[in-house]
Design a protein around this motif. Structure first.
Motif, PDB file in Angstrom:
ATOM      1  N   SER A 108       0.837  -1.208   0.000  1.00 14.21           N
ATOM      2  CA  SER A 108       0.000   0.000   0.000  1.00 14.21           C
ATOM      3  C   SER A 108       0.868   1.254   0.000  1.00 14.21           C
ATOM      4  O   SER A 108       0.557   2.242  -0.680  1.00 14.21           O
ATOM      5  N   ALA A 109       1.966   1.207   0.757  1.00  8.16           N
ATOM      6  CA  ALA A 109       2.905   2.328   0.761  1.00  8.16           C
ATOM      7  C   ALA A 109       3.507   2.537  -0.625  1.00  8.16           C
ATOM      8  O   ALA A 109       3.683   3.679  -1.075  1.00  8.16           O
ATOM      9  N   SER A 123       3.401   9.932   4.868  1.00  7.35           N
ATOM     10  CA  SER A 123       2.830   8.711   5.440  1.00  7.35           C
ATOM     11  C   SER A 123       3.913   7.862   6.105  1.00  7.35           C
ATOM     12  O   SER A 123       3.702   7.320   7.199  1.00  7.35           O
ATOM     13  N   ALA A 124       5.063   7.741   5.438  1.00  4.36           N
ATOM     14  CA  ALA A 124       6.165   6.974   6.007  1.00  4.36           C
ATOM     15  C   ALA A 124       6.663   7.612   7.302  1.00  4.36           C
ATOM     16  O   ALA A 124       7.018   6.907   8.263  1.00  4.36           O
ATOM     17  N   SER A 125       6.666   8.937   7.340  1.00  2.00           N
ATOM     18  CA  SER A 125       7.095   9.653   8.550  1.00  2.00           C
ATOM     19  C   SER A 125       6.145   9.372   9.705  1.00  2.00           C
ATOM     20  O   SER A 125       6.578   9.189  10.855  1.00  2.00           O
ATOM     21  N   LEU A 126       4.851   9.328   9.409  1.00  2.00           N
ATOM     22  CA  LEU A 126       3.875   8.982  10.445  1.00  2.00           C
ATOM     23  C   LEU A 126       4.174   7.603  11.022  1.00  2.00           C
ATOM     24  O   LEU A 126       4.167   7.414  12.248  1.00  2.00           O
ATOM     25  N   MET A 142      -1.585   0.238  12.072  1.00  2.00           N
ATOM     26  CA  MET A 142      -2.998   0.575  12.220  1.00  2.00           C
ATOM     27  C   MET A 142      -3.209   2.061  12.486  1.00  2.00           C
ATOM     28  O   MET A 142      -4.092   2.695  11.887  1.00  2.00           O
ATOM     29  N   LEU A 143      -2.403   2.623  13.374  1.00  2.00           N
ATOM     30  CA  LEU A 143      -2.521   4.059  13.666  1.00  2.00           C
ATOM     31  C   LEU A 143      -2.205   4.890  12.422  1.00  2.00           C
ATOM     32  O   LEU A 143      -2.902   5.872  12.124  1.00  2.00           O
ATOM     33  N   SER A 144      -1.164   4.505  11.703  1.00  2.00           N
ATOM     34  CA  SER A 144      -0.798   5.228  10.480  1.00  2.00           C
ATOM     35  C   SER A 144      -1.917   5.158   9.455  1.00  2.00           C
ATOM     36  O   SER A 144      -2.251   6.164   8.809  1.00  2.00           O
TER      37      SER A 144
END
Length: 214
Positions: A108-109, A123-126, A142-144
């Motif tokens: 997905s990333a 998104s990767a930083s999150l 899950m949080l990301s």
């Protein structure tokens, strides 16, 4: 016919089980028989080690990126996210693995990387921040997923340099994928509540538990 062919190709790309194949070829070990039994990046780290885990992470991201780029490379006028979805389905339900695959976080990333590099970095930083705080890949994933889903709606309004515009398909897919990721982590949720979820040797929570054990 070109669109159908590219969809099939994207699914087949997603179905490539790099963790399983790497384990069998170089370590004579089937990662599906160890750890969580999952075929993705996290279990590869757990079973085979750091370097193979990094390799599988890269390859799983690459699958999503290449698949999402297919319509651009072949001049097909269709939202590339659909081909990313095909790769995600391939990763989760691989034809090469009796339709039992991974949890599709890295793939997905990779889809986001092809769609919007700046949003991928965000998104990767999150994920890294949550991983530093929780020391749990499952909880961080899950949080990301939840925050990324919310971000697809609000970032174009407040930070268009990260995500230029609201894309209804991206929003819908983010909701579906985040729901699916949480569903696929339901056993992890039970372990998190019980305090038995595996920790990685990184981050604040790991340091806290390590200090308590001493």
């Amino acid at each position: 016919m070109k669109i159908v062919f590219l969809f099939i190709l994207a699914y087949l790309l997603g179905s490539l089980q790099s963790g399983v194949w790497l384990g069998k070829i170089f370590f004579n070990k089937d990662i599906r028989q160890f750890g969580s039994g999952n075929t993705g990046t996290t279990n590869t780290f757990r079973v085979l080690g750091k370097k193979p885990g990094i390799a599988v992470l890269f390859l799983d991201i690459l699958k999503g990126t290449v698949a999402t780029s297919l319509p651009i490379w072949f001049g097909v006028s269709i939202n590339p996210l659909w081909f990313g979805v095909a790769a995600i389905l391939g990763h989760t339900f691989p034809i090469f693995g009796h339709f039992k695959g991974g949890k599709a976080v890295a793939t997905s990333a990779g889809m986001l990387l092809a769609y919007s590099p700046t949003f991928f970095i965000y998104s990767a930083s999150l994920f890294v921040i949550f991983l530093f705080l929780t020391s749990m890949v499952s909880l961080s994933s899950m949080l990301s997923a939840i925050i990324i889903t919310i971000s697809t709606i609000i970032l174009p309004l407040i930070a268009p340099f990260i995500l230029a515009k609201q894309d209804s398909l991206l929003i819908i897919l983010a909701i579906c994928i985040s729901t699916f990721i949480i569903f696929r982590h339901r056993e992890n949720i039970i372990r998190i509540k019980a305090g038995t979820e595996s920790l990685i040797p990184f981050g604040l929570y790991y340091k806290k538990k390590h200090n308590e054990a001493q």
